[in-house]
Every structure is written in structure tokens, then in C-alpha cells.
Design an enzyme around this catalytic site. Structure first.
Site, PDB file in Angstrom:
ATOM      1  N   HIS A 130       0.999  -1.649  -0.713  1.00 44.48           N
ATOM      2  CA  HIS A 130      -0.473  -0.085   0.043  1.00 44.48           C
ATOM      3  C   HIS A 130       1.217   1.355   0.073  1.00 44.48           C
ATOM      4  O   HIS A 130       0.359   2.206  -0.206  1.00 44.48           O
ATOM      5  CB  HIS A 130      -1.637  -0.150   1.853  1.00 44.48           C
ATOM      6  CG  HIS A 130      -0.501  -0.157   2.482  1.00 44.48           C
ATOM      7  ND1 HIS A 130       1.234  -1.005   2.806  1.00 44.48           N
ATOM      8  CD2 HIS A 130      -0.362   1.363   3.490  1.00 44.48           C
ATOM      9  CE1 HIS A 130       1.134  -0.214   4.244  1.00 44.48           C
ATOM     10  NE2 HIS A 130       1.007   1.138   3.986  1.00 44.48           N
ATOM     11  N   HIS A 137       2.590   6.718   0.111  1.00 47.39           N
ATOM     12  CA  HIS A 137       1.305   6.189   0.578  1.00 47.39           C
ATOM     13  C   HIS A 137      -0.370   6.336   0.016  1.00 47.39           C
ATOM     14  O   HIS A 137      -1.091   6.954   0.388  1.00 47.39           O
ATOM     15  CB  HIS A 137       1.186   6.978   2.432  1.00 47.39           C
ATOM     16  CG  HIS A 137       0.736   6.059   3.227  1.00 47.39           C
ATOM     17  ND1 HIS A 137      -0.488   5.762   3.179  1.00 47.39           N
ATOM     18  CD2 HIS A 137       0.968   4.588   4.465  1.00 47.39           C
ATOM     19  CE1 HIS A 137      -1.454   4.879   4.098  1.00 47.39           C
ATOM     20  NE2 HIS A 137      -0.137   4.354   4.517  1.00 47.39           N
TER      21      HIS A 137
END
Length: 160
Positions: free
Chosen positions: A65, A80
Site C-alpha cells: 500500500h 502512501h
């Protein structure tokens, strides 16, 4: 005769196609309060994250992620995807690179299923933060609005 040193400028392009927003608007206080570093965020329109500059991948979590990369002058960049997406344990994410890989600006780094993540209730605000801010002398942020991955400049950084 004096010596003049030209400060190094680094240009970072959008890692996603979407809408550029101030980091302070991200719904995660760690990012919004710049605890991890200063930067910007993008509300993505698609599911492909690309490199904002040339560099070396320094970290890809098992959950895929996020991506950390170091630019050639030592600038450390964290990308992120989304808020609380680590809780998805990798579902909906696919890393296209691994730690140690050299990448070029615009190169795809990871793919994610934007629709599935949104249906699961994930906020996909995607911060790009400079995690070693002590190297930054000046940070110029592009104004909020639409950006295209790998094309539009979102940050211009002058190193100390």
C-alpha cells in the site's frame, strides 16, 4: 574571486492522475500534521502509482500500500496510497517493484483496485511526503487542482 554554489533543485511529478490537495486536508492526523514529513496529497482517479522522479526503491511493505524511494541526491520520498489501507493486508494492491530496484520518473510502481478499495470504505487520499526534511531548503508546492501522473510538477524542492 568568490565561489558560487548553485543549490540543487529537484522536481517531483504527480505519482497519480487525480486532484492535488494540501497535505493538511488528508483525514489522517499523522499526515495532516506533517508528523512524517511535509508534502502534498492526491485524490486518485485511477489505480496506478508511478515514480515521481528517478531513484531507488528503499521499501515496499508486504501489504503493497506504500512505496519509499530515495532520489539520487538523497531526498527520501514516501508515497502512501489511502488512509487505513494497511488494514486491507494487501487486498486490492499489487507491487510492481521491490526494494533495491532503480526506477525512472513515470515508471509504474504499484497497481491498486480503486473501486474495490472505495467500496470497502477506504479513503484513497494519497500523500507524497519528504521524510528527511532536514535536507530541504525550500519546498514549492503546485496549486490544488487536476494533475496527470508522470507529467505535472507537484513539488519543486531546493536542497540545503
Amino acid at each position: 574571486m568568490g565561489f558560487f554554489f548553485r543549490k540543487t533543485k529537484i522536481v517531483l511529478t504527480a505519482p497519480l492522475t487525480g486532484t492535488l490537495v494540501p497535505l493538511e486536508q488528508v483525514p489522517d492526523q499523522a499526515f495532516a500534521q506533517k508528523m512524517l514529513g511535509d508534502g502534498v496529497a492526491i485524490q486518485p482517479e485511477n489505480g496506478e502509482l508511478v515514480a515521481p522522479c528517478d531513484g531507488e526503491i528503499t521499501y515496499v511493505p508486504d501489504t503493497a500500500h506504500a512505496i519509499a524511494l530515495t532520489e539520487g541526491h538523497g531526498l527520501e520520498i514516501l508515497l502512501h496510497v489511502g488512509m487505513d489501507t494497511v488494514e486491507r493486508q494487501g487486498t486490492g494492491f499489487r507491487a510492481l517493484v521491490k526494494a533495491g530496484d532503480k526506477v525512472k520518473a513515470g515508471q509504474p510502481l504499484l497497481a491498486f483496485d480503486r473501486e474495490a478499495l472505495e467500496m470497502a470504505g477506504c479513503d484513497l487520499s494519497t500523500p507524497l511526503v519528504i521524510t528527511n526534511g532536514e535536507k530541504v531548503g525550500k519546498m514549492e508546492k503546485a496549486p490544488s487542482g487536476p494533475v496527470r501522473a508522470g507529467q505535472d510538477t507537484i513539488l519543486t524542492i531546493t536542497l540545503n
